[in-house]
Design a protein around this motif. Structure first.
Motif, short mmCIF file in Angstrom:
data_model
loop_
_atom_site.label_atom_id
_atom_site.label_comp_id
_atom_site.label_asym_id
_atom_site.label_seq_id
_atom_site.Cartn_x
_atom_site.Cartn_y
_atom_site.Cartn_z
N ARG A 112 18.93 -25.06 104.54
CA ARG A 112 18.60 -25.91 103.39
C ARG A 112 19.69 -25.84 102.33
O ARG A 112 19.48 -25.28 101.26
CB ARG A 112 17.28 -25.47 102.79
CG ARG A 112 16.11 -25.55 103.70
CD ARG A 112 15.46 -26.91 103.72
NE ARG A 112 14.54 -27.02 104.83
CZ ARG A 112 14.88 -27.39 106.06
NH1 ARG A 112 16.13 -27.69 106.36
NH2 ARG A 112 13.99 -27.47 107.02
N GLY A 113 20.88 -26.36 102.64
CA GLY A 113 21.93 -26.45 101.64
C GLY A 113 22.61 -25.14 101.29
O GLY A 113 23.41 -25.07 100.36
N GLY A 114 22.30 -24.08 102.02
CA GLY A 114 22.96 -22.80 101.79
C GLY A 114 24.24 -22.69 102.61
O GLY A 114 24.57 -23.61 103.36
N ASP A 115 24.95 -21.56 102.46
CA ASP A 115 26.15 -21.38 103.27
C ASP A 115 25.73 -21.06 104.70
O ASP A 115 24.80 -20.30 104.93
CB ASP A 115 27.01 -20.25 102.69
CG ASP A 115 26.26 -18.93 102.58
OD1 ASP A 115 25.50 -18.78 101.61
OD2 ASP A 115 26.42 -18.08 103.48
N GLU A 127 34.28 -26.91 104.31
CA GLU A 127 34.21 -26.82 102.85
C GLU A 127 35.18 -25.73 102.39
O GLU A 127 35.18 -24.64 102.97
CB GLU A 127 32.77 -26.47 102.44
CG GLU A 127 32.32 -26.96 101.09
CD GLU A 127 32.83 -26.13 99.93
OE1 GLU A 127 32.82 -26.65 98.81
OE2 GLU A 127 33.25 -24.98 100.14
N SER A 162 18.62 -20.78 105.63
CA SER A 162 19.91 -21.13 105.03
C SER A 162 20.35 -22.56 105.36
O SER A 162 21.28 -23.08 104.75
CB SER A 162 20.97 -20.14 105.44
OG SER A 162 20.74 -19.66 106.71
N GLN A 181 27.27 -20.30 108.85
CA GLN A 181 28.43 -20.02 109.68
C GLN A 181 27.99 -19.81 111.11
O GLN A 181 26.81 -19.55 111.38
CB GLN A 181 29.19 -18.81 109.15
CG GLN A 181 28.36 -17.58 108.86
CD GLN A 181 28.10 -16.71 110.08
OE1 GLN A 181 28.80 -16.79 111.07
NE2 GLN A 181 27.08 -15.89 110.00
N PHE A 229 32.02 -29.16 98.29
CA PHE A 229 30.61 -29.55 98.30
C PHE A 229 29.96 -28.74 97.19
O PHE A 229 29.73 -27.54 97.32
CB PHE A 229 30.00 -29.21 99.67
CG PHE A 229 28.60 -29.74 99.86
CD1 PHE A 229 28.36 -30.83 100.68
CD2 PHE A 229 27.51 -29.12 99.24
CE1 PHE A 229 27.06 -31.31 100.87
CE2 PHE A 229 26.21 -29.61 99.42
CZ PHE A 229 26.00 -30.70 100.24
N MET A 233 35.59 -23.61 99.69
CA MET A 233 35.15 -22.29 99.24
C MET A 233 34.51 -21.52 100.40
O MET A 233 34.65 -20.30 100.50
CB MET A 233 34.14 -22.40 98.09
CG MET A 233 33.70 -21.03 97.57
SD MET A 233 32.53 -21.10 96.21
CE MET A 233 31.00 -21.48 97.06
N GLU A 234 33.83 -22.25 101.30
CA GLU A 234 33.21 -21.58 102.45
C GLU A 234 34.26 -20.97 103.37
O GLU A 234 34.02 -19.95 104.01
CB GLU A 234 32.29 -22.55 103.20
CG GLU A 234 31.05 -22.97 102.42
CD GLU A 234 30.26 -21.80 101.86
OE1 GLU A 234 30.13 -20.78 102.55
OE2 GLU A 234 29.78 -21.89 100.71
N VAL A 249 28.40 -25.86 104.78
CA VAL A 249 27.14 -25.86 104.05
C VAL A 249 26.09 -26.46 104.99
O VAL A 249 26.41 -27.37 105.76
CB VAL A 249 27.26 -26.69 102.76
CG1 VAL A 249 25.95 -26.68 101.99
CG2 VAL A 249 28.38 -26.14 101.88
#
Lengths: 539, 192
Positions: B44-47, B76, B42, B49, B100, B78-79, B10
């Motif tokens: 800003r707290g987005g996923d 994380e 992204s 990679q 997270f 789920m990521e 994240v």
């Protein structure tokens, strides 16, 4: 020297090593790191001449200042994201008519797939539109080398050169060999013919005729520079034309062991425009019957090439569905285009939910939106026009506060247009940096017609979305608003904190109910830059 | 030698520091490297990679193709699952087990972990707890994760540690040792 550099860093270093005297830019993903790297170089520089590297107010002021530096014989670089090209288009288009004195390179970083943008316009159209040479490097080393070549070509052919990169070029790292020599800048010198820079119709007609005549030189350079390379294949009936980083994705899939008919195709690798007509003709006379066009962005070449090659050659690419019509390329799309099976893989996991970006915890924009939403609910049909920045995220959960967001500065003028149409309350939400970029002129329009709008400037003292660059109007927003003619008693300042909620709401109510143009400035430092400043203070 | 690695997390978790250390060690080995990063909105707290590719041969594409990744390193859980379709059949997932949660519809964490455990090759670690045990600060959790991924990286343990030392050298001896301790703790907790 060898360094691991982002494409953006390679461009910055290339410009520095080419003897750059000034970089002019407004921050915008994916171009921001170019100027930042030149600023870092300048902050550490112990020898050599200084490079001007302060952020510009917008892309138009940047482009014009760069043209001024070029006029004085020095090398200047202008950097922006693709939509910045729209902002500077007047200056950019006319710089092609004036030509240059010192080398002038315009860097546009396009964002196909809209990772951080509102459209995926292709800046190569601007190169074609202005009729100037356009470079599109395919890797980080080329980005470094071609930035230097672009300055040399600009001075040799007396033309600005457009350099176009895309997100994956800008934000991907690889090892780059750079020069160890201390750069030397051009001395100041005046243009040989000052009429070139005076675009009265009588002079401009002559300049334009010269630009038209120069097209043959531009094409000749694209054919002979070595930046466009044609390799005849074992089966030249099949041909592939790649632009910029499209080449890498093609090579990635063709280098695998799988049998494939396209492996024997002729390949024309393009990194310089206008298109090299002689190389294309060579490809045709070698027997090309089917041509795959691989380009990142819009189908620019796929359309243009049909005016160069015989009509019986079958052209495939983004327009025919061989490659996706939208979004950036990747090895998967190339694999499909050449008819290769996808690699075996595990099933995608359906438990995964999307995680959109959000405003930071503790961000002042959050408190601003909390107050604005509460007040807006007190009216039957409020309209809130947003703008471009972190606060655009106010359109998403949990705030859902915005009813429009289009481009830099549009909040103010769209709110005005809506008010002109009879809308009340008509509210603009704009950040401090976006306000000075393109909101000030719109506010003057509001004042002149006493438009019934509230312009809410969410002032976090920085350009937040792109990582906290200086904002052009910091410390002077009230003076700017007074100067534009907003009445003093209708320029209000609040501090967006939960404890001030009642006060903020009251100020908003009063200004919404005032029949005229009001500005409410909600001012609190960006939480990210605040953390950085506190850390620096500790040291 | 050819490794395609997807680093996931994240925005703000520190995946790029992991990439920096692997890159440092890879370059010292004379390997080629390409690393595509995510900057901008992204963060800003987005996923987020990053595609990291290291190889003894020149690398063309900056991006890894579907089914082409050898390893997913995720801060994380789920990521980690978001990129499963990029993993090849023998690929590994090395991930933090600590969720997270910044979206309202975050799935049941037990179910997320069950999905990871159902994959053939995985290392699932509470990297924050391991960092704490190793006497390293919470920010060094990413180095624990890096340590856990060393057996799948194709670069020697000692050379990775040397890379960690070089990357953190300018921050002083104490920071270097805490990060080395975090990497070692992750390494010894890795199952392989």
């Amino acid at each position: 020297m060898k360094h691991l550099l982002l494409g953006d860093e390679a461009i910055a270093q290339g410009a520095i090593d080419a003897g750059l005297s000034g970089v002019y830019a407004y921050p915008g993903t994916p171009s921001t790191e170019i100027t930042e790297n030149i600023q870092m170089y300048e902050a550490k520089r112990k020898e050599g001449s200084p490079i001007f590297c302060r952020w510009a107010t917008n892309e138009k002021t940047a482009m014009e200042a760069a043209l001024g530096m070029s006029y004085m014989g020095k090398r200047a670089l202008v950097c922006m994201k693709h939509v910045g090209m729209n902002v500077c288009a007047d200056a950019f288009m006319n710089s092609a008519i004036t030509g240059v004195n010192g080398g002038l390179v315009v860097l546009a970083a396009d964002d196909p797939s809209m990772h951080s943008s509102q459209n995926e316009q292709d800046s190569r159209f601007y190169g074609k539109f202005a009729m100037i040479p356009t470079f599109e490097p395919s890797n980080q080393q080329e980005a470094y080398d071609m930035t230097q070549s672009a300055f040399a070509l600009s001075e040799k052919l007396h033309t600005p050169v457009l350099m176009r990169v895309t997100t994956r070029m800008a934000h991907s790292r690889a090892v780059v060999s750079t020069s160890d020599q201390l750069p030397t800048q051009n001395q100041m010198s005046l243009p040989q013919n000052v009429q070139h820079f005076i675009l009265l119709p009588a002079f401009a007609k002559k300049n334009y005729a010269e630009l038209v005549a120069a097209q043959d030189d531009f094409i000749a350079d694209a054919e002979k520079s070595g930046r466009n390379r044609y390799v005849k294949g074992e089966n030249p009936q099949k041909a592939i034309l790649t632009c910029g980083i499209g080449y890498n994705y093609l090579m990635e899939v063709l280098h695998t062991d799988v049998e494939n008919e396209w492996k024997k195709a002729s390949i024309l690798k393009i990194t310089q425009y206008p298109l090299p007509v002689a190389l294309i003709n060579q490809m045709v006379s070698d027997g090309a019957k089917e041509l795959l066009v691989v380009e990142e962005g819009q189908p620019v070449v796929e359309e243009l090439i049909k005016g160069i090659i015989p009509s019986d050659i079958k052209v495939i690419g983004r327009l025919t569905g061989a490659l996706p019509r939208m979004g950036e390329l990747n090895p998967d799309s190339l694999r499909k285009a050449v008819g290769m099976e996808a690699l075996p893989t595990l099933e995608a996991d359906n438990i995964v939910v999307s995680r959109p970006p959000a405003l930071c915890q503790g961000c002042g924009h959050r408190d601003m939106y909390a107050a604005l939403n509460e007040v807006a609910r007190e009216y039957a049909s409020p309209r809130i026009f947003g703008d471009i920045g972190c606060y655009t995220l106010g359109a998403l959960s949990p705030f859902h506060a915005l009813h429009a967001t289009v481009e830099m500065g549009a909040s103010v003028t769209m709110a005005k247009g809506a008010a002109d149409a009879g809308q009340h309350p008509s509210i603009a939400v704009i950040g401090d940096s976006t306000f000075t970029h393109s909101g000030m002129t719109g506010l003057l329009d509001c004042v002149n017609s006493k438009a019934n709008v509230v312009v809410l400037i969410s002032d976090n003292l920085t350009t937040g979305m792109t990582g906290g660059q200086d904002s052009a109007g910091t410390g002077r927003l009230e003076q700017i608003c007074y100067g534009l003619g907003v009445e003093k008693e209708h320029v209000r300042v609040v501090v967006p904190l939960p404890k001030n909620m009642d006060e903020i709401k009251q100020v908003l109510r009063e200004e919404i109910d005032y029949n005229g143009t009001s500005v409410v400035i909600a001012r609190r430092e960006c939480i990210q830059t605040l953390k950085r400043h506190l850390k620096q203070a500790k040291k | 030698m050819n490794k395609n690695i997807i680093l996931a997390g994240v925005g703000g978790q520190g995946i790029l520091s992991i990439a920096t250390v692997i890159g440092e060690a890879a370059l010292a080995e004379g390997l080629y490297l390409k690393q595509a990063e995510v900057h901008g909105m992204s963060q800003r707290g987005g996923d987020v990679q990053s595609n990291l590719r290291i190889s003894s041969d020149p690398i063309m594409s900056d991006l890894i193709e579907k089914g082409g990744a050898d390893l997913i390193i995720s801060l994380e859980p789920m990521e980690a699952l978001r990129y499963v379709s990029y993993l090849n059949k023998d690929g590994w997932i090395v991930t933090s087990s600590v969720p997270f949660v910044n979206v309202p519809n975050y799935p049941d964490i037990e179910e997320v972990l069950a999905h990871i455990k159902a994959l053939p090759n995985h290392v699932l670690l509470d990297v924050e707890a391991i960092a704490k045990e190793a006497g390293a600060p919470q920010q060094a959790a990413n180095m624990v994760l890096l340590g856990a991924a060393i057996p799948m990286l194709g670069i020697d343990h000692d050379k990775m540690i040397a890379g960690v030392r070089r990357v953190f050298a300018r921050k002083g001896e104490e920071v270097v040792e805490k990060n080395v301790a975090a990497v070692e703790a992750g390494y010894s907790n890795s199952k392989k």
